[in-house]
Write an enzyme that holds these catalytic residues in place. Structure first.
Site, PDB file in Angstrom:
ATOM      1  N   LYS A   1       0.922  -1.209  -0.050  1.00 34.29           N
ATOM      2  CA  LYS A   1      -0.204   0.188  -0.049  1.00 34.29           C
ATOM      3  C   LYS A   1       1.048   1.345   0.043  1.00 34.29           C
ATOM      4  CE  LYS A   1       0.910   0.973   4.498  1.00 34.29           C
ATOM      5  NZ  LYS A   1       1.766   2.014   4.914  1.00 34.29           N
TER       6      LYS A   1
ATOM      7  N   ASP B   1      -2.269  -2.112  10.081  1.00 31.81           N
ATOM      8  CA  ASP B   1      -2.344  -2.220   8.618  1.00 31.81           C
ATOM      9  C   ASP B   1      -2.986  -3.450   7.853  1.00 31.81           C
ATOM     10  OD1 ASP B   1      -1.351   0.511   8.412  1.00 31.81           O
ATOM     11  OD2 ASP B   1       0.564  -0.154   7.802  1.00 31.81           O
TER      12      ASP B   1
HETATM   13  P1  ATP Z   1       4.858  -0.735   8.678  1.00 29.59           P
HETATM   14  O1  ATP Z   1       3.541  -1.827   8.277  1.00 29.59           O
HETATM   15  O2  ATP Z   1       5.025  -0.834  10.118  1.00 29.59           O
HETATM   16  O3  ATP Z   1       4.725   0.316   8.067  1.00 29.59           O
HETATM   17  P2  ATP Z   1       6.749  -1.607   6.895  1.00 29.59           P
HETATM   18  O4  ATP Z   1       5.746  -1.646   5.730  1.00 29.59           O
HETATM   19  O5  ATP Z   1       7.864  -0.546   7.008  1.00 29.59           O
HETATM   20  O6  ATP Z   1       5.897  -1.617   8.262  1.00 29.59           O
HETATM   21  P3  ATP Z   1       7.411  -4.372   7.030  1.00 29.59           P
HETATM   22  O7  ATP Z   1       8.370  -5.055   5.728  1.00 29.59           O
HETATM   23  O8  ATP Z   1       5.968  -4.680   7.013  1.00 29.59           O
HETATM   24  O9  ATP Z   1       7.513  -2.691   6.852  1.00 29.59           O
HETATM   25  O10 ATP Z   1       8.136  -4.962   8.123  1.00 29.59           O
HETATM   26  C1  ATP Z   1       8.550  -4.168   9.379  1.00 29.59           C
HETATM   27  C2  ATP Z   1       9.322  -5.111  10.263  1.00 29.59           C
HETATM   28  O11 ATP Z   1       8.563  -6.064  10.602  1.00 29.59           O
HETATM   29  C3  ATP Z   1      10.817  -5.889   9.648  1.00 29.59           C
HETATM   30  O12 ATP Z   1      11.839  -5.095   9.798  1.00 29.59           O
HETATM   31  C4  ATP Z   1      10.596  -7.300  10.325  1.00 29.59           C
HETATM   32  O13 ATP Z   1      11.518  -7.239  11.388  1.00 29.59           O
HETATM   33  C5  ATP Z   1       9.049  -7.459  10.521  1.00 29.59           C
HETATM   34  N1  ATP Z   1       8.352  -8.436  10.125  1.00 29.59           N
HETATM   35  C6  ATP Z   1       7.442  -9.226  10.700  1.00 29.59           C
HETATM   36  N2  ATP Z   1       6.756 -10.055   9.809  1.00 29.59           N
HETATM   37  C7  ATP Z   1       7.431  -9.644   8.461  1.00 29.59           C
HETATM   38  C8  ATP Z   1       7.048 -10.207   7.107  1.00 29.59           C
HETATM   39  N3  ATP Z   1       6.229 -11.078   6.880  1.00 29.59           N
HETATM   40  N4  ATP Z   1       7.814  -9.615   6.198  1.00 29.59           N
HETATM   41  C9  ATP Z   1       8.518  -8.356   6.770  1.00 29.59           C
HETATM   42  N5  ATP Z   1       9.251  -8.364   7.760  1.00 29.59           N
HETATM   43  C10 ATP Z   1       8.283  -8.737   8.554  1.00 29.59           C
END
Ligand code: ATP
Length: 310
Positions: A17, A145
């Site tokens: 998103k 989210d």
């Molecule tokens: P947010 O939804 O908090 O904005 P983001 O989109 O910036 O997060 P994500 O890639 O969703 O980032 O992951 C954030 C952190 O969550 C990662 O650094 C990792 O340590 C942890 N994590 C837990 N599950 C997952 C997953 N399935 N894929 C990626 N990271 C994950």
């Protein structure tokens, strides 16, 4: 019941998103900030395949830095599968395979997409057949989210971002995404925002922030006009994300110089989303940015949420 209950494997695809608008209010006692946001699901997908197994196991591919994604109960997809199992008294486990395309810790909700996909995949694999309301409830327990990744499209999120109302959005919006090798921690960006606001005295002196999505954002989405939407893009987290990663500001400026209508940090960053005037313009922006050494992605929105791939 359906084919899925007897299938050996269920493949679900869920989108990343962009927050086309992100207003952040006060920090609540539970640590969460009040939000008023507009999500748009874009055509960059996570694929989750669920297979019958006695135990809960997980593999992840598609990431350069495998250490960045936990493979245990910290992984949101693993937590989703276990939450569904305990909510439905499912005995046994599941072997989950995640093929990632959404950048890790990029502000595009990749982990949330994995959780939403795992919920839908396990529900189908195990034949638990939960209603969409019940799936939404479990999704909200996993993270703010996650409900949006289930629903997709374009939606207004309030509360922690998990209370969703569909937003009317016409046509298609073309985005060029400038990703980053290094992610940003979402809690660190919120902490930086709190610190910046405390320095400015904003929360102490000002009346409470209005936490409505501004009408021009909703009008721009309704009109389907990227010029109007580019003018309405806003992210309260952007100054905090840029404070942590000043190089990201250059990506926005370069994108606009390359012909994008506007640019914004996606969520907590560091991914930059550049809004373009249609598919051809997006391809031009992408080609121009490639000349300066980056490897941007061209995606479009809005796309549906987590769906079973036949
Ligand atoms: P947010 O939804 O908090 O904005 P983001 O989109 O910036 O997060 P994500 O890639 O969703 O980032 O992951 C954030 C952190 O969550 C990662 O650094 C990792 O340590 C942890 N994590 C837990 N599950 C997952 C997953 N399935 N894929 C990626 N990271 C994950």
């Amino acid at each position: 019941m359906s084919f899925a209950a007897t299938a050996e494997a269920v493949h679900v695809r869920a989108p990343g998103k962009i927050n086309v608008y992100l207003g952040v209010g006060d920090r609540h006692e539970d640590g969460y900030h009040a939000l008023a946001t507009v999500f748009q699901a874009v055509s960059l997908y996570e694929d989750v395949i669920a297979r019958h197994a006695d135990e809960f196991t997980l593999t992840v591919s598609g990431v350069d830095d495998t250490a960045a994604v936990p493979l245990d109960d910290r992984n949101l997809a693993m937590r989703a599968a276990k939450l569904l199992a305990s909510a439905t008294d499912h005995r046994g486990g599941v072997a989950l395979e995640i093929r990632k395309s959404v950048p890790v810790a990029g502000g595009m909700g990749g982990g949330s997409a994995d959780a939403a996909a795992a919920l839908v995949a396990c529900d189908a694999l195990w034949g638990t057949g939960l209603s969409s309301a019940r799936l939404h409830e479990l999704a909200a327990r996993l993270g703010a989210d996650v409900p949006f990744a289930l629903h997709g499209g374009t939606a207004v999120g309030t509360g922690r971002g998990d209370q969703l109302n569909p937003a009317l959005a016409r046509g298609r919006f073309d985005w060029v995404l400038v990703t980053s090798d290094r992610g940003l921690s979402t809690p660190a960006v919120y902490q930086r925002l709190d610190a910046l606001r405390a320095e400015e005295g904003a929360l102490a002196d000002d009346p409470p922030l209005s936490l409505d999505v501004p009408i021009p954002v909703l009008q721009a989405l309704r009109s389907g006009d990227p010029v109007l939407l580019a003018a309405a893009l806003h992210n309260d987290l952007q100054p905090a994300a840029l404070h942590e990663r000043p190089d990201v500001a250059d990506a926005i400026e370069e994108g606009i110089r390359a012909g994008a209508l506007g640019g914004i940090v996606s969520g907590s960053g560091p991914t930059v989303a550049l809004l373009c005037d249609g598919p051809e313009s997006a391809q031009d922006v992408q080609s121009t940015l490639r000349l300066s050494g980056s490897d941007p992605l061209h995606v479009h929105g809005a796309v549906p949420g987590a769906r079973i791939i036949p």
